[in-house]
Design an enzyme around this catalytic site. Structure first.
Site, short mmCIF file in Angstrom:
data_model
loop_
_atom_site.label_atom_id
_atom_site.label_comp_id
_atom_site.label_asym_id
_atom_site.label_seq_id
_atom_site.Cartn_x
_atom_site.Cartn_y
_atom_site.Cartn_z
N ASP A 372 35.01 26.96 22.67
CA ASP A 372 34.44 25.62 22.72
C ASP A 372 34.82 24.84 21.46
OD1 ASP A 372 31.30 26.65 24.24
OD2 ASP A 372 33.26 26.14 25.10
N TYR A 443 31.38 38.21 18.11
CA TYR A 443 30.91 36.88 17.76
C TYR A 443 29.81 36.98 16.73
CZ TYR A 443 32.95 35.66 22.28
OH TYR A 443 33.79 35.49 23.34
N TYR A 514 29.76 34.34 28.41
CA TYR A 514 29.22 33.10 27.86
C TYR A 514 28.14 33.48 26.86
CZ TYR A 514 31.55 30.56 31.60
OH TYR A 514 32.48 30.02 32.45
#
Lengths: 571, 157
Positions: A372, A443, A514
Site C-alpha cells: 500500500d 511485517y 491482508y
C-alpha cells in the site's frame, strides 16, 4: 535459367500481359539471387526467349528499361478509396513509395519489385531510418506485402496457361498455388544488400536485436480483388457445413434434414459480412481448383501502393530489489484527470535514469507484488524488473558500469533504494510471479488497544505457530476484487508492549495476507484476528514490510523472532 | 474527518484491476476514533444508519437508538427475509437488487417483540453479515461495527 520451348511460350504470354520480369522469374521459381539483381541480364533473357518462340527481337523491342517490363501506357491513379471496411487500418504519414505512383506498373506486384533499386527511393528510406537515431551494429530485415498480389498472380497464371492450351507437365507445376517464389523473399534479396551498403552495417537474419520492417500496403486494391470471390466461397462454405452437419447427425431422418435445411436458410438470410482480405480467406481462395478460378478476373483498379517503415530494438530488462523508505509514494504514477495524486512513484524514481541513458520508446515496471502507499518496504527489498521497450541507445550501454551508475543515481535520492542491478530477460516474469504468490513476509506494525492489554494473552499469542486465518475480501478493496474467502497462514507473532495500551507487533505470514485486516478484524470479517486473540479492540497505525523470505522453515522463525534486535527499534 | 474520493488509472503489468482504487492511508497524525470513522462517511436515520465507504460501497445496519439496542431483552432469533444470492466476480454480478425500504431481517427478541430491518440504500446486496447467524447478540452489542446488517453496492449510473 534453363529455357525450354514451353517455358518460353509462357514467358511471352505473361510478358504480353504486363507482368514485370522479376515477377515472371518468381513464377518460374528461379532461386538464384543474382538473376534478380543483375538487371542488365534481362535483355539477354528477353532475347533468348524471343529466339525460342521464333521472333528474336519481339520482346526486346518493347522493353522498358526503367521498369523491367513491356512498355505500356501509364494509367492514372484513382482517388483514395472511401469505402474501406472500418476494421482495416489506414494510417500512413510518410509514404516514400509515393514517388512511384504513376509508373508503368506490373500487374502482379504493382511496382513493388520494379522500384526497389531506385537511388532516390533508397536515399529516402535510409534518411527515414537514420532520423530515428538508433544505435545498432546489424539489422534484421522484415517485409510485408499486400495480400492481393497472390490472387492476381494465381488468376493471371491460370489465364495464360489456359490461353496457351497445351498440356505440359511444367504448366501443372507452375499453376499449383504455392509453387512460385514469394514476393517477400524477392524483396529481401534485393533490399538487404542495398540497405546494408547505405547504412554501413551488415544484414543478419539471425540477429534479433535491431529490426527494420517495410510494410507495403494496398488496402483499396485488396478489398476489390477479394470482393468478387465472396459468393463462390460462401457457397463452398455452406456446402462443407451442410456435409459436416449431415455426418454429425447421421441423418436418415427426413425431419432432421428439413431442420438443418431451415437453419441453413436462416444463416443465408443473415446480414452477410464483407469478404475481407485476410490470410484465412486467402487460403480458402487458394483451395479453388483451376476451373473454379477461371471465372474470376483481375479487377483493374489503380490505387497507389503505400509503404510504412518501422524500426524496433529488442527490449532490455533490468532487475533488482527495491526498498521504499518513505510513505505516500505510489508504485506507479497515479493520475486522475491529468493530475498526479502523489508526487513521486517508484516507477519514476527507478527508471528515470535508465530512460535517459537508453532512450526507450516507453518503459514498463513489473514487481513481485506491491504494498500500500502508506506502507514502507524495508529489509532485503522487493524484487522488481523494468522493461525498456525499444531502446534507441541499447547497443553500447549494456555494461555493468552503466548499471552501477544508474544504481548510485537512484540511491543518492534517499527515498527509494535498490540493490545491485543486473540485466535479465523475459524469464524474470516467472520469478516475479513466484515471489508474489510464494514468499513469506515479515511485517512490523504499531497497534493501539482500546483497553489495557492482558500480558498473559500476549505471551500466548507469541507462542502461535501456523495459525490459519480466513479472510473475506476486505471492504476497502471489495469494490474491485472478487468477493471470496481467502485462507492465509500466520506463521508466527512477536508482540512487544510499548505501554499498557500500545503494542509493537511483528507478524510473519504467508504471501497475500491482508495485515491491516488481521489487526483490526475488518468488522469481524477476518477470523481469527488480533482482537480475538488478545480479547481487546485493536487498531493499526503504522505498517512496514520488514523482510521477504523464500519459504517457511525453522531458521526463518528463529530469524523472525530476533528481528526486533535486527531492526534496532528502541522502546 | 478528511475523506476524499479518488479514482486511479494504473497501467500495471500485473493482472490487476484497472478500476477505481480508493485509499485512505494510515496516518499517525490524524488518529481517528475508530476504524469506521477512518474510512466511512456516516449518515443516520431515525433507527438505522448507512455508512458510505470512500470506495462507494455502503455499510448498512441499525444504530444505537434502535429499540433492539435500547431494550433490555436479548435477541432470540434473527430471520433472514431475503434469499441469499451469491455474487460472482469482480463486478459482483448476481446480487439481490434492493431498495432502501426492502425488508432484510426480522428480529425476534426474547420478550416477544419483533422488529423488521430494511436495507437502507438502493442497490445490490454484496454481502449479508454472516456473523449474525452465529453471534446473534452482535446486532445488539455492536450495532455500528461488527453487528452491521449488509454491504450494498450502489447502482451504476
Amino acid at each position: 535459367m534453363q529455357l525450354s520451348e514451353s517455358k518460353a511460350i509462357l514467358f511471352n504470354k505473361l510478358y504480353e500481359r504486363d507482368v514485370c520480369i522479376r515477377c515472371i522469374l518468381r513464377i518460374f521459381k528461379i532461386t538464384e539471387i543474382s538473376t534478380y539483381r543483375d538487371t542488365q541480364q534481362f535483355i539477354q533473357l528477353l532475347f533468348d526467349v524471343g529466339k525460342m518462340i521464333g521472333n528474336e527481337n519481339k520482346l526486346v523491342e518493347e522493353y522498358d528499361f526503367l521498369f523491367y517490363k513491356r512498355k505500356a501506357a501509364i494509367q492514372e491513379c484513382d482517388v483514395q478509396p472511401q469505402t474501406c471496411h472500418s476494421s482495416l487500418k489506414d494510417q500512413f504519414i510518410k509514404n516514400p513509395f509515393h514517388t512511384f505512383d504513376k509508373i508503368n506498373k506490373c500487374v502482379i506486384c504493382h511496382g513493388i519489385l520494379q522500384c526497389l533499386d531506385d537511388q532516390k527511393f533508397i536515399a529516402l528510406l535510409v534518411d527515414e531510418i537514420q532520423q530515428k537515431q538508433y544505435s545498432y551494429e546489424a539489422f534484421k530485415f522484415q517485409v510485408k506485402t499486400p495480400i492481393g498480389c497472390q490472387i492476381r498472380q494465381q488468376i493471371i497464371v491460370n489465364q495464360c496457361i489456359s490461353e496457351i492450351g497445351q498440356n505440359d507437365p511444367i504448366y501443372e507445376y507452375i499453376s499449383t498455388p504455392n509453387f512460385a517464389t514469394d514476393i517477400k523473399i524477392c524483396v529481401k534479396w534485393i533490399m538487404c544488400c542495398l540497405l546494408s551498403e547505405s547504412l554501413k552495417v551488415p544484414s543478419d537474419p539471425n540477429d534479433d536485436r535491431f529490426q527494420i520492417c517495410l510494410n507495403f500496403e494496398n488496402i483499396g486494391d485488396d478489398v476489390k480483388q477479394f470482393e468478387q470471390f465472396k459468393q463462390k466461397i460462401q457457397e463452398i462454405d455452406d456446402e462443407t457445413w451442410e456435409e459436416k452437419i449431415t455426418k454429425k447427425l447421421k441423418m436418415n431422418d427426413p425431419q432432421l434434414k428439413a431442420e438443418t435445411h431451415n437453419r441453413l436458410l436462416q444463416k443465408k438470410n443473415q446480414q452477410s459480412q464483407p469478404f475481407l482480405p485476410t490470410q484465412n480467406n486467402l487460403e480458402k481462395i487458394c483451395k479453388l481448383n483451376k476451373t473454379q478460378i477461371q471465372q474470376f478476373k483481375i479487377v483493374n483498379v489503380n490505387y497507389a501502393v503505400k509503404l510504412e517503415v518501422t524500426t524496433s530494438y529488442q527490449n532490455i530488462f533490468i532487475k533488482g530489489n527495491y526498498i521504499k523508505l518513505g510513505r505516500f509514494i505510489s508504485q506507479t504514477p497515479w493520475i486522475i484527470d491529468g493530475n498526479r495524486i502523489y508526487e513521486e512513484s517508484i516507477e519514476d524514481l527507478v527508471s528515470s535514469e535508465a530512460c535517459k541513458i537508453f532512450k526507450p520508446s516507453s518503459v514498463k515496471f513489473h514487481s513481485g507484488g506491491r504494498e500500500d502507499i502508506d506502507v514502507r518496504m524495508l529489509g532485503n527489498g522487493r524484487p522488481f524488473a523494468i522493461e525498456l521497450v525499444d531502446p534507441h541507445q541499447g547497443l553500447q550501454n549494456q555494461s555493468q558500469e552503466i548499471l552501477n551508475q544508474i544504481e548510485s543515481q537512484i540511491n543518492s535520492q534517499h527515498i527509494v533504494k535498490v540493490t545491485p542491478l543486473s540485466f535479465t530477460d523475459a524469464s524474470i516474469f516467472g520469478d516475479l510471479k513466484n515471489s508474489e504468490t510464494n514468499k513469506v513476509k515479515a511485517y512490523c506494525c504499531v497497534v493501539e488497544c482500546k483497553n489495557v492489554v492482558n500480558v498473559d494473552l500476549i505471551q500466548q499469542a507469541n507462542q502461535i505457530k501456523d495459525l490459519i486465518i480466513k479472510q473475506k475480501t476486505p471492504i476497502r478493496v471489495l469494490h474491485r476484487r472478487t468477493q471470496m474467502i481467502r485462507d492465509k497462514i500466520i506463521h508466527s507473532l512477536q508482540i512487544n508492549q510499548i505501554n499498557d495500551k500500545w503494542l509493537l507487533v511483528y507478524v510473519l505470514s504467508s504471501a497475500g495476507t491482508y495485515i491491516k485486516e488481521f489487526i483490526h478484524s475488518d468488522l469481524d470479517r477476518t477470523v481469527p484476528n488480533l482482537c480475538s486473540i488478545l480479547q481487546n479492540e485493536c487498531d493499526i497505525y503504522q505498517l512496514d514490510v520488514i523482510k521477504l523470505y523464500e519459504k517457511i522453515d525453522e531458521n526463518v522463525i528463529i530469524n523472525f523472532k530476533s528481528l526486533n534486535n535486527e531492526c534496532g527499534s528502541h522502546i | 474527518m478528511q475523506q476524499e474520493e479518488e479514482e486511479q488509472q494504473q497501467q500495471q503489468q500485473q493482472p490487476q484491476d484497472q478500476d477505481d482504487d480508493l485509499m485512505i492511508p494510515l496516518n499517525v497524525q490524524s488518529r481517528l476514533a475508530e476504524f469506521t470513522d477512518r474510512y466511512f462517511v456516516k449518515s443516520f436515520s431515525e433507527h438505522q444508519y448507512v455508512f458510505q465507504h470512500s470506495n462507494r460501497l455502503y455499510l448498512s445496519g441499525i444504530n444505537k437508538n434502535h429499540p433492539i439496542v435500547q431494550s433490555e431483552s436479548n435477541i432470540k432469533e434473527i430471520e433472514f427475509l431475503q434469499k441469499e444470492q451469491q455474487v460472482k466476480g469482480k463486478k459482483k454480478k448476481g446480487g439481490l437488487k434492493v431498495k432502501s425500504d426492502t425488508k432484510m431481517l426480522k428480529v425476534h427478541l426474547e420478550n416477544g417483540e419483533t422488529y423488521e430491518i430494511v436495507a437502507g440504500h438502493d442497490g445490490y446486496i454484496i454481502e449479508m453479515n454472516e456473523n449474525l447467524q452465529r453471534n446473534k447478540q452482535y446486532l445488539k452489542q455492536y450495532p455500528e461495527s461488527k453487528g452491521f446488517v449488509c454491504i450494498i453496492q450502489g447502482c451504476r449510473k
